[in-house]
Enzyme design. Structure first.
Site, PDB file in Angstrom:
ATOM      1  N   ASP A 131      67.572  38.534  54.412  1.00 55.14           N
ATOM      2  CA  ASP A 131      68.638  37.771  53.761  1.00 55.14           C
ATOM      3  C   ASP A 131      69.292  38.538  52.616  1.00 55.14           C
ATOM      4  OD1 ASP A 131      66.392  37.677  52.146  1.00 55.14           O
ATOM      5  OD2 ASP A 131      66.063  35.537  52.367  1.00 55.14           O
ATOM      6  N   ASN A 157      58.954  25.447  48.646  1.00 55.09           N
ATOM      7  CA  ASN A 157      59.365  24.310  49.487  1.00 55.09           C
ATOM      8  C   ASN A 157      59.179  24.612  50.971  1.00 55.09           C
ATOM      9  OD1 ASN A 157      61.344  26.182  49.958  1.00 55.09           O
ATOM     10  ND2 ASN A 157      63.061  24.902  49.301  1.00 55.09           N
ATOM     11  N   GLU A 208      66.119  26.869  54.421  1.00 50.61           N
ATOM     12  CA  GLU A 208      65.679  25.786  53.549  1.00 50.61           C
ATOM     13  C   GLU A 208      65.322  24.532  54.343  1.00 50.61           C
ATOM     14  OE1 GLU A 208      65.045  26.580  50.655  1.00 50.61           O
ATOM     15  OE2 GLU A 208      66.704  27.377  49.485  1.00 50.61           O
ATOM     16  N   HIS A 240      60.260  27.352  52.562  1.00 48.08           N
ATOM     17  CA  HIS A 240      61.318  28.123  53.237  1.00 48.08           C
ATOM     18  C   HIS A 240      60.811  29.500  53.649  1.00 48.08           C
ATOM     19  CE1 HIS A 240      63.026  29.802  49.192  1.00 48.08           C
ATOM     20  NE2 HIS A 240      62.444  30.802  49.813  1.00 48.08           N
TER      21      HIS A 240
END
Ligand code: GLP
Length: 255
Positions: A74, A143, A150, A145
């Site tokens: 990313d 979280n 996400e 990811h």
């Protein structure tokens, strides 16, 4: 200690340093067995130690990056490679500037592109042209990811523009002067790209990741916890430190 759970290999090491060393050994083994390996690479603080070990191994002639091809997961939108917070800058600083990788073999999504859709499509095509990613390195967000995929992710998506979660923005704010400087969007490989890679190597260390790792391994597969999809990948290795390892052992003992 090593466990096999739902087909996933779980390796527990004492410290962050031990986790990093083991991860570097597995990557070096991959590159040694196939000198033209296609590696999927990750950023964040977790893989820094792995890259440090790989540089050391390169300097000691244990691993050679000459023919290795890399695809990063990313990149933030609108941060160029000269920006210290960009992932391109991170990769140069933590790995590429110190090993003999051929610059032409490095691929990182272009966050400064004018045509985002085309850039994403081209990234997928480039990966496709190499066949498959041989080994995809991953960290995990608090979280759940992976890459920048996400919660509420579309599992079938390829490389795409993502809107970052508030939790991710605040977790990553530590790398910026001010939280308002953290980009709110990024380009990320999708879950499809990650799931299509031949091997996945996920690293997680520190108490902050216990909850995400617990959900990833022991709860149902759900788009709300993107990493949970790894339960159905057929070649996953997860390396964790003692603090996360204790939670895993405790859970497995009760099963
Ligand atoms: C970042 C990256 C992920 C990384 C994760 C965890 O936002 N996009 O690839 O795995 O967050 O980062 P860290 O290792 O610093 O906890």
């Amino acid at each position: 200690m090593t466990y096999n759970y739902k087909g996933m290999n779980i390796i527990i090491r004492d410290t962050y340093e031990d986790v990093s060393k083991k991860a570097a050994q597995l990557i070096a083994a991959q590159v040694t067995l196939n000198t033209k390996s296609v590696l999927g690479l990750a950023t964040g603080s977790t893989p820094e130690g792995t890259y440090k070990n790989l540089i050391e191994m390169y300097k000691n002639d244990i691993v050679d990056f000459q023919d290795v091809v890399t695809f990063n997961l990313d990149e933030y939108l609108d941060l160029g490679a000269e920006n210290e917070q960009s992932y391109a800058y991170y990769m140069n600083k933590h790995l590429f500037d110190h090993v003999n990788i051929n610059r032409e073999n490095i691929h990182i999504p272009n966050g400064c592109t004018e045509d985002r859709e085309k850039t994403c499509e081209e990234y997928d095509n480039m990966i496709f042209n190499y066949g498959k990613i041989d080994l995809q390195l991953l960290g995990i967000g608090t979280n759940g990811h992976i890459g920048f995929n996400e919660p509420d992710v579309h599992f079938e998506a390829g490389t795409h523009v993502v809107e970052l979660d508030d939790e991710t923005i605040s977790a990553n704010a530590r790398f910026f002067d001010d939280i308002s400087d953290v980009p709110t969007k990024a380009i990320s490989m999708g879950i499809r790209n990650i799931m299509q890679s031949k091997k996945v190597l996920l690293l997680a260390t520190g108490a902050k990741k216990i909850d995400a790792v617990h959900k990833m391994l022991f709860e149902e597969i759900t788009p709300n916890l993107p990493a949970s999809i790894l339960q159905v990948h057929n070649d996953v290795t997860i390396i964790v430190d003692k603090v996360i390892g204790d939670m895993i052992i405790n859970k497995l003992d009760k099963k």
